[in-house]
Write an enzyme that holds these catalytic residues in place. Structure first.
Site, PDB file in Angstrom:
ATOM      1  N   SER A  51      -7.455  -8.559  -2.881  1.00 33.90           N
ATOM      2  CA  SER A  51      -7.029  -8.708  -4.277  1.00 33.90           C
ATOM      3  C   SER A  51      -6.182  -9.958  -4.488  1.00 33.90           C
ATOM      4  CB  SER A  51      -6.257  -7.474  -4.725  1.00 33.90           C
ATOM      5  OG  SER A  51      -5.186  -7.207  -3.832  1.00 33.90           O
ATOM      6  N   GLU A  95       5.335  -7.406 -17.731  1.00 30.34           N
ATOM      7  CA  GLU A  95       6.122  -6.928 -16.600  1.00 30.34           C
ATOM      8  C   GLU A  95       5.446  -7.467 -15.349  1.00 30.34           C
ATOM      9  OE1 GLU A  95       3.606  -5.308 -17.794  1.00 30.34           O
ATOM     10  OE2 GLU A  95       2.533  -5.011 -15.920  1.00 30.34           O
ATOM     11  N   LYS A 128      -5.196 -10.737 -10.757  1.00 28.83           N
ATOM     12  CA  LYS A 128      -4.430 -10.502 -11.987  1.00 28.83           C
ATOM     13  C   LYS A 128      -4.835 -11.443 -13.111  1.00 28.83           C
ATOM     14  CE  LYS A 128      -1.653  -7.211 -10.391  1.00 28.83           C
ATOM     15  NZ  LYS A 128      -1.667  -5.852 -10.943  1.00 28.83           N
TER      16      LYS A 128
HETATM   17  C1  LIG Z   1      -2.451  -9.190  -4.842  1.00 23.27           C
HETATM   18  C2  LIG Z   1      -2.182  -7.883  -5.509  1.00 23.27           C
HETATM   19  N1  LIG Z   1      -2.976  -6.847  -5.212  1.00 23.27           N
HETATM   20  C3  LIG Z   1      -2.776  -5.645  -5.775  1.00 23.27           C
HETATM   21  C4  LIG Z   1      -1.738  -5.399  -6.653  1.00 23.27           C
HETATM   22  C5  LIG Z   1      -1.545  -4.029  -7.159  1.00 23.27           C
HETATM   23  O1  LIG Z   1      -1.892  -3.867  -8.492  1.00 23.27           O
HETATM   24  P1  LIG Z   1      -3.218  -3.138  -8.917  1.00 23.27           P
HETATM   25  O2  LIG Z   1      -3.254  -1.816  -8.241  1.00 23.27           O
HETATM   26  O3  LIG Z   1      -3.076  -3.041 -10.390  1.00 23.27           O
HETATM   27  O4  LIG Z   1      -4.365  -3.976  -8.534  1.00 23.27           O
HETATM   28  C6  LIG Z   1      -0.901  -6.467  -7.001  1.00 23.27           C
HETATM   29  C7  LIG Z   1       0.192  -6.256  -7.944  1.00 23.27           C
HETATM   30  O5  LIG Z   1       1.098  -6.976  -8.131  1.00 23.27           O
HETATM   31  C8  LIG Z   1      -1.128  -7.723  -6.411  1.00 23.27           C
HETATM   32  O6  LIG Z   1      -0.344  -8.776  -6.684  1.00 23.27           O
END
Ligand SMILES: Cc1ncc(COP(=O)(O)O)c(C=O)c1O
Lengths: 244, 406
Positions: B376, B109, B87
């Protein structure tokens, strides 16, 4: 002399009570009825209307009920009914179907703020074909060139949100606002002015610059606080309509 | 670099009330400016290096590759980015843009709280006040992140409307912005919302995919499959971005399968579960009830618990460029354990959905084939959920003792 358009959330506080409230408003002198079909995500609404929509949805509001509601009003009264909702509800129903159904239920116009004329998924065209007014919502701060585009649409009604933000907060009627309303009116449009209008003083201040004042959250607030005080609602609307 | 996109097929667009039109037009112009501006890119890359800590490693998961047989598994370690998730890439890019636009206040948000934490951090660093909207349900399940945001000086506002999760936090941020846009920048955290957000968020997140590409080249690895979890879609679209225009590798997005197949039990929008609609300013696929109302969703991971999918991903799903699958709550929890024990990698619950699917298909791959899964985020934020699920008794005992000591 301007007129009053009263705004209701269909199904709030209940189906029956919202119908009785509409009747009280008509008897109080409302010239137009705006009906909000509740949507799960009312992003342009403040807490009052959000909560009203949530209550109506919890009780099982369905789009079909909304159209039945319009028909019921139109069977009894000649008052023009405008339906306001969000793009999601209209789109999921099918834009063309929604407009056709609106027409056959006796709806005069549709107000879908998140379908502006250039991102409308075909709403304006469908309205033209069905003979339903598509009501654009504009603000005094709108860019001149964009306002021109909207004014040149072949639509009779324009809704002016007299301030930015969401529904529910009080608005001040300034000279800037009345000048803007008059400018649009001179272009031959029927001007509905709304957002934060709740008092006869505001209606009086707008009297010579728009064709109708829209009173929304103030009505919903009354129905939230005292859902059964229909006589009071009626005199509230009456006081507004004589102020114009 | 791809051209800027407003629509992806029929998905995307800018379906907003007139009041938000002007700030979005202004944002679009500013965004288009910086994509052509070398000095912006330099500044962005500088902070990505010194503040975010990029590049994040592309780790060969040796043990799992050996144990499971089949292909080789690699992990893109986005969880090592500052504040613990991808993020921050987007938050950094947008705060630099907000500064250029002369904005004085930031709103955002957040779902899992990772975007909120990233935003709060960059706001502290660049000296701009920040308010984060967060659903009440999410505040409870991601408590550590609430504390982190507040420590960075952000004001965290509990959203009590609707399902009290990410979707409702987006609504509340949009409402704030409708009257505050003169001074306020809305720093949206996923590849969704009205244009230019989906494209802009992809632009800032594409650093993930570009690094994977060059790291794979350095390690002499030919990538056959890439797997990412999909909430709104920012990590996935950034990870896939450099490969979207090509036929290979095989790209797989993993949605939240939750605890069942019925509406309300999951947050999987693809494969005919979601319906075409227009919500929160964009056209895409959404989980709706039979009357067109946005449905409630469920996922053990707050970050995936959202009824819509970013428009570009929805489009790539329709064209077939990206395959979409699901992983359940239970599978995600299981994957956390497996990656922790075997690779010393603690996945966020969101990422664990991608990890779970990677574990499933790795054994079916041929020897010498390579799969990259995007981690992620790191799982530190989730311990109040994972500990309760994975080590219930000890954890509850600890909480009780902690409360008693106070
Ligand atoms: C670690 C992590 N992965 C994935 C996501 C999902 O979001 P996005 O699909 O935008 O990557 C989030 C959202 O809060 C997150 O904190």
């Amino acid at each position: 002399m301007n007129k009053i358009m009263t705004h209701f959330v269909v199904g709030f506080p209940t189906m029956e009570k919202s119908f009785a409230a509409v009747e009280a408003a008509i008897e109080g002198g409302a010239s137009f009825i705006e009906l909000q079909f509740p949507f799960s995500d009312p992003t342009a609404d403040g807490v009052l209307i959000q909560d009203a929509c949530a209550v109506a949805l919890e009780q099982g509001f369905r789009v079909a009920d909304g159209f039945d509601f319009v028909e019921k009003i139109r069977e009894k009264y000649i008052v023009p009914v405008f339906v306001m909702s969000y793009a999601g509800l209209v789109f999921a129903y099918g834009v063309e179907n929604f407009v056709k159904k609106a027409k056959s239920s006796g709806v005069s116009g549709l107000i879908v703020p998140d379908f502006p004329f250039d991102y409308d998924a075909g709403l304006y065209q469908a309205c033209r074909e069905s003979g339903v007014h598509a009501v654009a919502v504009v603000l005094p701060s709108i860019e001149e060139s964009r306002l021109e585009q909207i004014l040149s649409l072949d639509q009779r009604y324009i809704y002016v949100a007299i301030r930015a933000g969401i529904t529910g907060q009080e608005s001040q009627v300034s000279g800037e606002i009345t000048a803007f309303l008059q400018k649009i009116r001179r272009r031959g449009k029927f001007v509905l002015a709304g957002f934060g209008i709740s008092s006869p003083q505001q209606v009086a201040a707008l009297a010579t610059s728009c064709d109708a004042c829209v009173v929304g959250s103030a009505i919903v607030k009354r129905l939230t606080e005292s859902p059964d005080s229909l006589e009071e609602l009626k005199s509230f609307v009456k006081n507004l309509s004589v102020a114009g | 670099m791809q051209d800027y996109n407003n629509f992806f097929g029929e998905f995307g667009g800018r379906y907003v009330a007139e009041v938000l039109r002007q700030p979005l037009d202004e944002l679009e112009a500013a965004y288009l400016d910086i994509t052509k501006d070398k000095s912006f890119r330099k500044e962005f890359e500088h902070y990505l290096k010194v503040y975010v800590g990029r590049p994040t490693p592309l780790l060969f998961a040796e043990n799992l590759s050996k144990t499971l047989g089949g292909g080789n598994l690699f992990i893109k370690m986005e969880g090592l980015a500052h504040t613990g998730a991808h993020k921050i890439n987007n938050a950094l890019g947008q705060i630099l843009l907000a500064k250029r636009m002369g904005k004085k206040r930031i709103i955002a948000e957040t779902g899992a709280g990772q975007h909120g934490v990233a935003t709060a951090a960059v706001c502290a660093k660049f000296g701009i006040p920040c308010r984060v909207y967060m659903g009440e349900v999410d505040m409870k399940r991601q408590r550590p992140n609430v504390f982190r945001m507040e420590t960075f000086g952000a004001e965290v506002v509990a959203v009590k409307s609707g399902s009290r999760t990410l979707k409702d936090a987006v609504n509340e941020a949009l409402r704030d912005w409708a009257s505050s846009f003169d001074e306020t920048y809305y720093l949206l955290g996923s590849a969704l919302g009205p244009s230019p957000y989906p494209d802009m968020v992809r632009f800032f997140q594409s650093i993930i995919g570009r690094e994977v590409k060059s790291q794979a080249r350095e390690q002499k690895v030919r990538i056959d499959k890439m797997v990412a979890c999909v909430g709104g879609g920012s990590n996935a679209i950034g990870f896939f971005s450099p490969f979207l225009e090509k036929k290979k590798p095989h790209l797989i997005g993993v949605e939240a399968g939750g605890r069942g197949k019925l509406l309300g039990e999951h947050a999987a929008r693809m494969n005919n579960l979601g319906r075409d609609s227009v919500v929160q300013g964009y056209r895409s696929l959404f989980l709706l009830d039979d009357d067109g109302q946005v449905a409630t969703t469920h996922s053990i991971s707050a970050g995936l618990d959202y009824p819509g999918i970013g428009p570009q991903l929805a489009f790539c799903g329709e064209t077939g460029r990206i395959e979409f699958v699901t992983a359940s709550d239970v599978q995600a929890l299981e994957a956390i354990k497996i990656f922790a024990r075997n690779e010393g990698v603690f996945m966020a619950l969101e990422s664990a959905h991608a990890a779970a699917y990677a574990l499933k298909i790795l054994p079916t791959m041929k020897k010498g084939e390579n799969l990259v899964v995007n981690m992620s985020g790191s799982g530190d934020k989730d311990i109040f959920i994972t500990a309760k699920e994975l080590d219930r008794e000890k954890w509850i005992e600890f909480l009780k003792k902690e409360a008693a000591d106070e």
